[in-house]
Motif scaffolding. Structure first.
Motif, mmCIF file in Angstrom:
data_model
loop_
_atom_site.group_PDB
_atom_site.id
_atom_site.type_symbol
_atom_site.label_atom_id
_atom_site.label_comp_id
_atom_site.label_asym_id
_atom_site.label_seq_id
_atom_site.Cartn_x
_atom_site.Cartn_y
_atom_site.Cartn_z
ATOM 1 N N ALA A 131 -15.400 -4.260 -17.072
ATOM 2 C CA ALA A 131 -16.315 -3.142 -17.315
ATOM 3 C C ALA A 131 -16.601 -3.011 -18.796
ATOM 4 O O ALA A 131 -15.817 -3.445 -19.640
ATOM 5 C CB ALA A 131 -15.709 -1.846 -16.787
ATOM 6 N N ASP A 189 -21.186 0.975 -18.532
ATOM 7 C CA ASP A 189 -21.128 1.045 -17.072
ATOM 8 C C ASP A 189 -20.783 2.436 -16.550
ATOM 9 O O ASP A 189 -20.885 2.691 -15.349
ATOM 10 C CB ASP A 189 -20.083 0.056 -16.534
ATOM 11 C CG ASP A 189 -20.471 -1.387 -16.757
ATOM 12 O OD1 ASP A 189 -21.646 -1.730 -16.537
ATOM 13 O OD2 ASP A 189 -19.584 -2.175 -17.154
ATOM 14 N N ILE A 223 -21.137 3.961 -12.536
ATOM 15 C CA ILE A 223 -19.933 4.238 -11.759
ATOM 16 C C ILE A 223 -19.874 5.718 -11.383
ATOM 17 O O ILE A 223 -19.533 6.069 -10.245
ATOM 18 C CB ILE A 223 -18.665 3.814 -12.520
ATOM 19 C CG1 ILE A 223 -18.689 2.312 -12.809
ATOM 20 C CG2 ILE A 223 -17.412 4.174 -11.723
ATOM 21 C CD1 ILE A 223 -17.615 1.857 -13.777
ATOM 22 N N THR A 234 -10.835 -1.379 -16.097
ATOM 23 C CA THR A 234 -11.779 -1.301 -14.988
ATOM 24 C C THR A 234 -12.515 -2.621 -14.809
ATOM 25 O O THR A 234 -12.858 -3.280 -15.780
ATOM 26 C CB THR A 234 -12.794 -0.164 -15.234
ATOM 27 O OG1 THR A 234 -12.057 1.071 -15.365
ATOM 28 C CG2 THR A 234 -13.795 -0.030 -14.097
ATOM 29 N N ILE A 244 -15.892 -4.332 -12.689
ATOM 30 C CA ILE A 244 -17.132 -4.070 -11.967
ATOM 31 C C ILE A 244 -17.216 -5.086 -10.834
ATOM 32 O O ILE A 244 -17.044 -6.290 -11.049
ATOM 33 C CB ILE A 244 -18.362 -4.201 -12.898
ATOM 34 C CG1 ILE A 244 -18.265 -3.182 -14.037
ATOM 35 C CG2 ILE A 244 -19.659 -4.055 -12.120
ATOM 36 C CD1 ILE A 244 -18.219 -1.738 -13.600
ATOM 37 N N SER A 256 -16.812 -0.513 -8.335
ATOM 38 C CA SER A 256 -15.853 -0.573 -9.437
ATOM 39 C C SER A 256 -14.448 -0.353 -8.909
ATOM 40 O O SER A 256 -14.250 0.158 -7.807
ATOM 41 C CB SER A 256 -16.168 0.507 -10.478
ATOM 42 O OG SER A 256 -15.845 1.787 -9.969
ATOM 43 N N THR A 316 -10.382 0.436 -10.872
ATOM 44 C CA THR A 316 -9.533 0.529 -12.054
ATOM 45 C C THR A 316 -8.089 0.305 -11.634
ATOM 46 O O THR A 316 -7.630 0.888 -10.650
ATOM 47 C CB THR A 316 -9.683 1.913 -12.723
ATOM 48 O OG1 THR A 316 -11.047 2.091 -13.112
ATOM 49 C CG2 THR A 316 -8.785 2.050 -13.942
#
Length: 157
Positions: free
Chosen positions: A4, A8, A12, A48, A50, A60, A62
């Protein structure tokens, strides 16, 4: 998946609002501003990824390191791509990483969310829960002892 970037965050946040809206409305907790702002406030591009599908933004996830393992959060997948195995593949990839380091993984999911079934299929169990959230844990896999090494022949007989 790709790493990420700070840019982004809005995509998100918008996907989060779309994906979480049905569950938050059912729980009487939907607030259009707050659902997006909570993502912005806790966004960590460093941890994170994507999710891409056919070259386009699809979601996404994390995976944030903690002292006691990892915290899985902000796992959102575009509604049109849900139920096709993409989320399961992403989750399996992340869990393979944590398995190699022997880490526990924790997450929370909203009460009644269909996502809970995905997590349970991947070994998560309920740790605690309240009226809104279900906190789940996937223990570290058991450590395997190293494979025995073949005996080295004695050159002196």
């Amino acid at each position: 998946m790709r790493p990420a970037r700070s840019a982004d965050v809005e995509a998100i946040a918008e996907l989060r609002a779309v994906v979480m809206r049905p569950d938050l409305e059912r729980l009487g907790r939907y607030d259009a501003h707050r659902v997006r702002q909570r993502l912005r406030d806790g966004f960590s591009p460093r941890h994170t990824s994507i999710i891409m599908a056919a070259g386009a933004f699809a979601g996404s996830v994390t995976l944030r390191p903690r002292d006691d393992g990892h915290w899985l959060e902000h796992f959102y997948l575009s509604p049109g791509l849900q139920g096709q195995g993409l989320g399961s593949a992403v989750l399996a990839t992340l869990l393979n990483r944590t398995d190699t380091t022997g880490d526990v993984v924790r997450l929370n999911v909203l009460q009644g969310s269909p996502a809970r079934r995905l997590y349970e299929r991947h070994g998560f169990t309920v740790e605690t829960q309240d009226a809104i959230d279900v906190f789940m844990l996937r223990p570290a896999p058991p450590r395997r002892p190293p494979a025995p090494q073949p005996a080295t022949p004695n050159p002196w007989g």
